[in-house]
Structure formats: structure tokens, C-alpha cells
Design a protein around this motif. Structure first.
Motif, mmCIF file in Angstrom:
data_model
loop_
_atom_site.group_PDB
_atom_site.id
_atom_site.type_symbol
_atom_site.label_atom_id
_atom_site.label_comp_id
_atom_site.label_asym_id
_atom_site.label_seq_id
_atom_site.Cartn_x
_atom_site.Cartn_y
_atom_site.Cartn_z
ATOM 1 N N ARG A 133 109.457 -77.713 25.253
ATOM 2 C CA ARG A 133 109.756 -77.876 26.681
ATOM 3 C C ARG A 133 109.553 -79.343 27.070
ATOM 4 O O ARG A 133 108.556 -79.953 26.714
ATOM 5 C CB ARG A 133 108.849 -76.984 27.523
ATOM 6 C CG ARG A 133 109.132 -77.066 29.018
ATOM 7 C CD ARG A 133 108.244 -76.116 29.803
ATOM 8 N NE ARG A 133 108.540 -74.731 29.504
ATOM 9 C CZ ARG A 133 109.478 -74.002 30.120
ATOM 10 N NH1 ARG A 133 110.186 -74.546 31.080
ATOM 11 N NH2 ARG A 133 109.681 -72.755 29.785
ATOM 12 N N PRO A 186 109.836 -72.848 23.388
ATOM 13 C CA PRO A 186 108.853 -73.207 24.414
ATOM 14 C C PRO A 186 107.963 -74.381 24.007
ATOM 15 O O PRO A 186 107.511 -75.137 24.860
ATOM 16 C CB PRO A 186 108.038 -71.924 24.608
ATOM 17 C CG PRO A 186 108.276 -71.117 23.382
ATOM 18 C CD PRO A 186 109.642 -71.489 22.883
ATOM 19 N N ASN A 199 114.490 -73.795 26.765
ATOM 20 C CA ASN A 199 113.058 -73.690 27.060
ATOM 21 C C ASN A 199 112.492 -72.326 26.683
ATOM 22 O O ASN A 199 111.343 -72.225 26.266
ATOM 23 C CB ASN A 199 112.792 -73.994 28.536
ATOM 24 C CG ASN A 199 112.966 -75.468 28.841
ATOM 25 O OD1 ASN A 199 112.868 -76.327 27.970
ATOM 26 N ND2 ASN A 199 113.248 -75.762 30.097
ATOM 27 N N LYS A 200 113.299 -71.271 26.818
ATOM 28 C CA LYS A 200 112.849 -69.929 26.426
ATOM 29 C C LYS A 200 112.825 -69.787 24.906
ATOM 30 O O LYS A 200 111.910 -69.186 24.349
ATOM 31 C CB LYS A 200 113.778 -68.879 27.040
ATOM 32 C CG LYS A 200 113.345 -67.465 26.757
ATOM 33 C CD LYS A 200 114.242 -66.463 27.450
ATOM 34 C CE LYS A 200 113.789 -65.052 27.137
ATOM 35 N NZ LYS A 200 114.664 -64.041 27.735
#
Length: 71
Positions: A27, A24, A20-21
Motif C-alpha cells: 500500500r 496490502p 491495495n486489497k
């Protein structure tokens, strides 16, 4: 001194957090499938009827491969 080994849950959470980082914009495309663990027989029977499949990966990544690879 005893070495602490991360649990599968901790490793999986770290993988999702990294994904997710790093991505993004994707996500929600990587998610967990609760396909294991101890359950009572009634719950297990209900899950099997609804599609529980042994051996299915714990994490699923869906999406257009070109978006993921940047092509």
C-alpha cells in the motif's frame, strides 16, 4: 437503455483499490500522478516549471520487483 461507461477516474480508483486489497503490504507503492486535466494558464505554467511531463502514466508503481513478484 443507455449504457453507462466508467470514467477514467473510476477505472483508476478501481485499479488502486484492487492493488491495495491484493497487495496490502505494498500500500502506497501505487499512486496517481495528477498530470492531466484542464487548468488555467498560470497553474499550467507553474506545473510545467515544477516538472509536469505530457505522456507520463497516470499511475506509478514503485518498489523492489522481487517483493512485487514474490521472488
Amino acid at each position: 437503455m443507455e449504457v453507462m461507461h466508467p470514467t477514467e477516474d473510476h477505472l483508476q480508483a478501481a485499479c488502486v483499490a484492487w492493488f491495495n486489497k491484493t497487495y496490502p503490504h505494498l500500500r502506497g507503492c501505487l499512486f496517481a500522478v495528477p498530470n492531466g486535466g484542464l487548468r488555467d494558464k498560470v497553474t499550467q505554467a507553474r506545473l510545467i516549471k515544477s516538472g509536469l511531463m505530457p505522456g507520463v502514466p497516470d499511475l506509478i508503481l514503485i518498489g523492489d520487483p522481487d517483493i512485487v513478484t514474490g521472488k
